[in-house]
Motif scaffolding. Sequence first.
Motif, PDB file in Angstrom:
ATOM      1  N   HIS A  68       1.181  -1.207   0.013  1.00  0.00           N
ATOM      2  CA  HIS A  68       0.234   0.067   0.020  1.00  0.00           C
ATOM      3  C   HIS A  68       0.874   1.400  -0.167  1.00  0.00           C
ATOM      4  O   HIS A  68       0.661   2.085   0.595  1.00  0.00           O
ATOM      5  CB  HIS A  68      -0.862  -0.014   1.253  1.00  0.00           C
ATOM      6  CG  HIS A  68      -1.733  -1.191   1.252  1.00  0.00           C
ATOM      7  ND1 HIS A  68      -2.791  -1.132   0.339  1.00  0.00           N
ATOM      8  CD2 HIS A  68      -2.104  -2.264   1.994  1.00  0.00           C
ATOM      9  CE1 HIS A  68      -3.514  -2.203   0.240  1.00  0.00           C
ATOM     10  NE2 HIS A  68      -2.917  -3.086   1.498  1.00  0.00           N
ATOM     11  N   GLY A  69       2.092   1.314  -0.720  1.00  0.00           N
ATOM     12  CA  GLY A  69       2.863   2.350  -0.905  1.00  0.00           C
ATOM     13  C   GLY A  69       3.813   2.092  -2.021  1.00  0.00           C
ATOM     14  O   GLY A  69       3.554   1.297  -2.986  1.00  0.00           O
ATOM     15  N   GLN A  70       5.116   2.744  -1.916  1.00  0.00           N
ATOM     16  CA  GLN A  70       5.995   2.339  -2.785  1.00  0.00           C
ATOM     17  C   GLN A  70       6.691   1.194  -3.025  1.00  0.00           C
ATOM     18  O   GLN A  70       7.017   0.688  -1.887  1.00  0.00           O
ATOM     19  CB  GLN A  70       7.177   3.534  -2.854  1.00  0.00           C
ATOM     20  CG  GLN A  70       8.079   3.508  -3.837  1.00  0.00           C
ATOM     21  CD  GLN A  70       9.328   4.724  -3.627  1.00  0.00           C
ATOM     22  OE1 GLN A  70       9.552   4.858  -2.567  1.00  0.00           O
ATOM     23  NE2 GLN A  70       9.590   5.258  -4.803  1.00  0.00           N
ATOM     24  N   PRO A  71       6.642   0.366  -4.135  1.00  0.00           N
ATOM     25  CA  PRO A  71       7.043  -0.899  -4.178  1.00  0.00           C
ATOM     26  C   PRO A  71       8.515  -0.800  -3.822  1.00  0.00           C
ATOM     27  O   PRO A  71       9.550   0.030  -4.133  1.00  0.00           O
ATOM     28  CB  PRO A  71       6.948  -1.384  -5.633  1.00  0.00           C
ATOM     29  CG  PRO A  71       6.024  -0.464  -6.113  1.00  0.00           C
ATOM     30  CD  PRO A  71       6.182   0.836  -5.401  1.00  0.00           C
ATOM     31  N   LYS A  72       9.002  -1.763  -2.898  1.00  0.00           N
ATOM     32  CA  LYS A  72      10.313  -1.979  -2.377  1.00  0.00           C
ATOM     33  C   LYS A  72      10.933  -3.723  -2.393  1.00  0.00           C
ATOM     34  O   LYS A  72       9.847  -4.555  -2.545  1.00  0.00           O
ATOM     35  CB  LYS A  72      10.526  -1.600  -0.962  1.00  0.00           C
ATOM     36  CG  LYS A  72      10.341  -0.169  -0.803  1.00  0.00           C
ATOM     37  CD  LYS A  72      10.399   0.245   0.723  1.00  0.00           C
ATOM     38  CE  LYS A  72      10.130   1.924   0.742  1.00  0.00           C
ATOM     39  NZ  LYS A  72      10.329   2.227   2.298  1.00  0.00           N
ATOM     40  N   VAL A  73      12.008  -3.854  -2.669  1.00  0.00           N
ATOM     41  CA  VAL A  73      12.571  -4.982  -2.829  1.00  0.00           C
ATOM     42  C   VAL A  73      12.318  -5.879  -1.684  1.00  0.00           C
ATOM     43  O   VAL A  73      12.600  -5.771  -0.680  1.00  0.00           O
ATOM     44  CB  VAL A  73      14.022  -5.198  -3.280  1.00  0.00           C
ATOM     45  CG1 VAL A  73      14.703  -6.665  -2.987  1.00  0.00           C
ATOM     46  CG2 VAL A  73      14.460  -4.199  -4.431  1.00  0.00           C
ATOM     47  N   SER A  74      11.473  -7.205  -2.020  1.00  0.00           N
ATOM     48  CA  SER A  74      11.226  -8.116  -0.968  1.00  0.00           C
ATOM     49  C   SER A  74      11.640  -9.386  -1.210  1.00  0.00           C
ATOM     50  O   SER A  74      11.555 -10.366  -0.237  1.00  0.00           O
ATOM     51  CB  SER A  74       9.618  -7.949  -0.603  1.00  0.00           C
ATOM     52  OG  SER A  74       8.821  -8.348  -1.690  1.00  0.00           O
ATOM     53  N   ILE A  75      11.810  -9.745  -2.480  1.00  0.00           N
ATOM     54  CA  ILE A  75      12.427 -10.988  -2.762  1.00  0.00           C
ATOM     55  C   ILE A  75      13.727 -10.935  -3.883  1.00  0.00           C
ATOM     56  O   ILE A  75      13.568  -9.888  -4.543  1.00  0.00           O
ATOM     57  CB  ILE A  75      11.351 -11.834  -3.608  1.00  0.00           C
ATOM     58  CG1 ILE A  75      10.098 -11.834  -2.669  1.00  0.00           C
ATOM     59  CG2 ILE A  75      11.649 -13.222  -3.991  1.00  0.00           C
ATOM     60  CD1 ILE A  75       8.798 -12.535  -3.613  1.00  0.00           C
ATOM     61  N   GLN A  76      14.557 -11.505  -3.591  1.00  0.00           N
ATOM     62  CA  GLN A  76      15.917 -11.562  -4.483  1.00  0.00           C
ATOM     63  C   GLN A  76      16.482 -12.945  -4.546  1.00  0.00           C
ATOM     64  O   GLN A  76      16.318 -13.778  -3.553  1.00  0.00           O
ATOM     65  CB  GLN A  76      16.830 -10.676  -3.625  1.00  0.00           C
ATOM     66  CG  GLN A  76      18.265 -10.381  -4.468  1.00  0.00           C
ATOM     67  CD  GLN A  76      19.022  -9.455  -3.878  1.00  0.00           C
ATOM     68  OE1 GLN A  76      18.858  -8.630  -3.066  1.00  0.00           O
ATOM     69  NE2 GLN A  76      20.462  -9.779  -4.173  1.00  0.00           N
TER      70      GLN A  76
END
Length: 200
Positions: A68-76
């Motif tokens: 519910h905001g700016q996309p951020k790296v959560s999977i790498q």
Amino acid sequence: MSGKTLNEIKNIDGWSVFLGASGDLNNDKIDDYVAILQSHDSIREVRCNGCKRLPNKGRIIAVLISNHGQPKVSIQNNRFIARPDEGGMVPFLAPEIQIIDGQLSISYQYTRSNTAYFFEFSNNDLLLVSAISGGVHSASGNVEFDFYDFKSRVIRNEKGHISKDSTEVNFIDIDHLKKLKSLSELEEMYNWQITAYRFL
């Protein structure tokens, strides 16, 4: 790269975003983003059992999920995406990535075959739900494709010939796979033996 925004990963020294795709993966009506980064310089890696350590461009897949905001790296994943010289007769192998109807697809087109992986978001990861692999045998003209359904734990194998319309279809149970594999845990392509003579 955990927690970094797209602008931040675009500015990582020595790397650039080689491919990208946007779409809603976690069903919150906000676009998420999947980026494949490629190193500017070659990195010496061992990419298979028994292989030598060879120089090649490194590649990383990063999945930026919005909460519910700016996309951020959560999977790498630093191992799964094929390197440029891993395409056999294809001089520069590059995947195609898409997000359609909440599903991420990663596919490769080789000279006479192709492979595609399909992922869905669940429990803060992308789970491999299906895959397709196969192509044409150049000498015989025989065509063979495997359609992997990891939710139903079955492989549909289709065999035929490029000059004939009829296709032989067989089903192979893969009941021994008790849970779906996640993108974050996948290793190099074709090192995972699903069942006898079938690798993804």
